[in-house]
Design a protein around this motif. Structure first.
Motif, PDB file in Angstrom:
ATOM      1  N   TYR A   3       1.522  24.777   5.105  1.00  0.00           N
ATOM      2  CA  TYR A   3       0.413  23.910   5.473  1.00  0.00           C
ATOM      3  C   TYR A   3       0.888  22.738   6.319  1.00  0.00           C
ATOM      4  N   ASP A  20     -12.146  24.871   7.169  1.00  0.00           N
ATOM      5  CA  ASP A  20     -11.729  25.612   5.971  1.00  0.00           C
ATOM      6  C   ASP A  20     -10.235  25.459   5.706  1.00  0.00           C
ATOM      7  N   GLN A  23      -9.571  21.928   4.532  1.00  0.00           N
ATOM      8  CA  GLN A  23     -10.054  21.778   3.164  1.00  0.00           C
ATOM      9  C   GLN A  23      -9.071  22.395   2.174  1.00  0.00           C
ATOM     10  N   GLU A  24      -8.539  23.555   2.506  1.00  0.00           N
ATOM     11  CA  GLU A  24      -7.561  24.215   1.630  1.00  0.00           C
ATOM     12  C   GLU A  24      -6.302  23.355   1.480  1.00  0.00           C
ATOM     13  N   CYS A  25      -5.834  22.804   2.584  1.00  0.00           N
ATOM     14  CA  CYS A  25      -4.665  21.920   2.540  1.00  0.00           C
ATOM     15  C   CYS A  25      -4.968  20.676   1.713  1.00  0.00           C
ATOM     16  N   TRP A  26      -6.154  20.123   1.918  1.00  0.00           N
ATOM     17  CA  TRP A  26      -6.588  18.908   1.225  1.00  0.00           C
ATOM     18  C   TRP A  26      -6.563  19.118  -0.275  1.00  0.00           C
ATOM     19  N   ASP A  27      -7.076  20.267  -0.700  1.00  0.00           N
ATOM     20  CA  ASP A  27      -7.152  20.569  -2.129  1.00  0.00           C
ATOM     21  C   ASP A  27      -5.800  20.959  -2.720  1.00  0.00           C
ATOM     22  N   ASP A  28      -4.906  21.469  -1.872  1.00  0.00           N
ATOM     23  CA  ASP A  28      -3.632  22.002  -2.347  1.00  0.00           C
ATOM     24  C   ASP A  28      -2.600  20.929  -2.658  1.00  0.00           C
ATOM     25  N   ASP A  29      -2.541  19.883  -1.853  1.00  0.00           N
ATOM     26  CA  ASP A  29      -1.439  18.930  -1.970  1.00  0.00           C
ATOM     27  C   ASP A  29      -1.899  17.522  -1.607  1.00  0.00           C
ATOM     28  N   GLN A  33      -3.020  15.072   2.205  1.00  0.00           N
ATOM     29  CA  GLN A  33      -4.220  14.297   2.489  1.00  0.00           C
ATOM     30  C   GLN A  33      -3.910  13.156   3.459  1.00  0.00           C
TER      31      GLN A  33
END
Length: 60
Positions: A3, A20, A23-29, A33
Motif C-alpha cells: 500500500y 476504493d 479506503q482500503e489503505c485507510w482502513d488497513d494501517d 492515513q
C-alpha cells in the motif's frame, strides 16, 4: 508495504489510485492515513477528502 509503495507512486505520478484503494489503505494501517491525508491535500482534483477520520468523495 504494498500500500505504501502504491501511495508513493500516486504521489510521484499524480495519478488517482481510486477511492476504493485509498479506503482500503485507510482502513488497513493508521500510519497510512497520514500519507493519504498529504496526498489528498496535494491533489484536491481527485475529489476525496478526510472528514472526522473518514474518507469521503466530495463530488458525489
Amino acid at each position: 508495504m504494498v500500500y505504501l509503495r502504491h501511495a508513493v507512486l500516486a504521489e510521484n505520478s499524480g495519478q488517482n489510485p481510486g477511492f476504493d484503494f485509498l479506503q482500503e489503505c485507510w482502513d488497513d494501517d493508521p500510519a497510512l492515513q497520514i500519507v493519504i491525508k498529504k496526498l489528498l491535500a496535494k491533489f484536491p482534483q481527485w475529489g476525496i477528502v478526510a472528514v472526522d477520520g473518514v474518507l469521503v468523495k466530495w463530488n458525489e
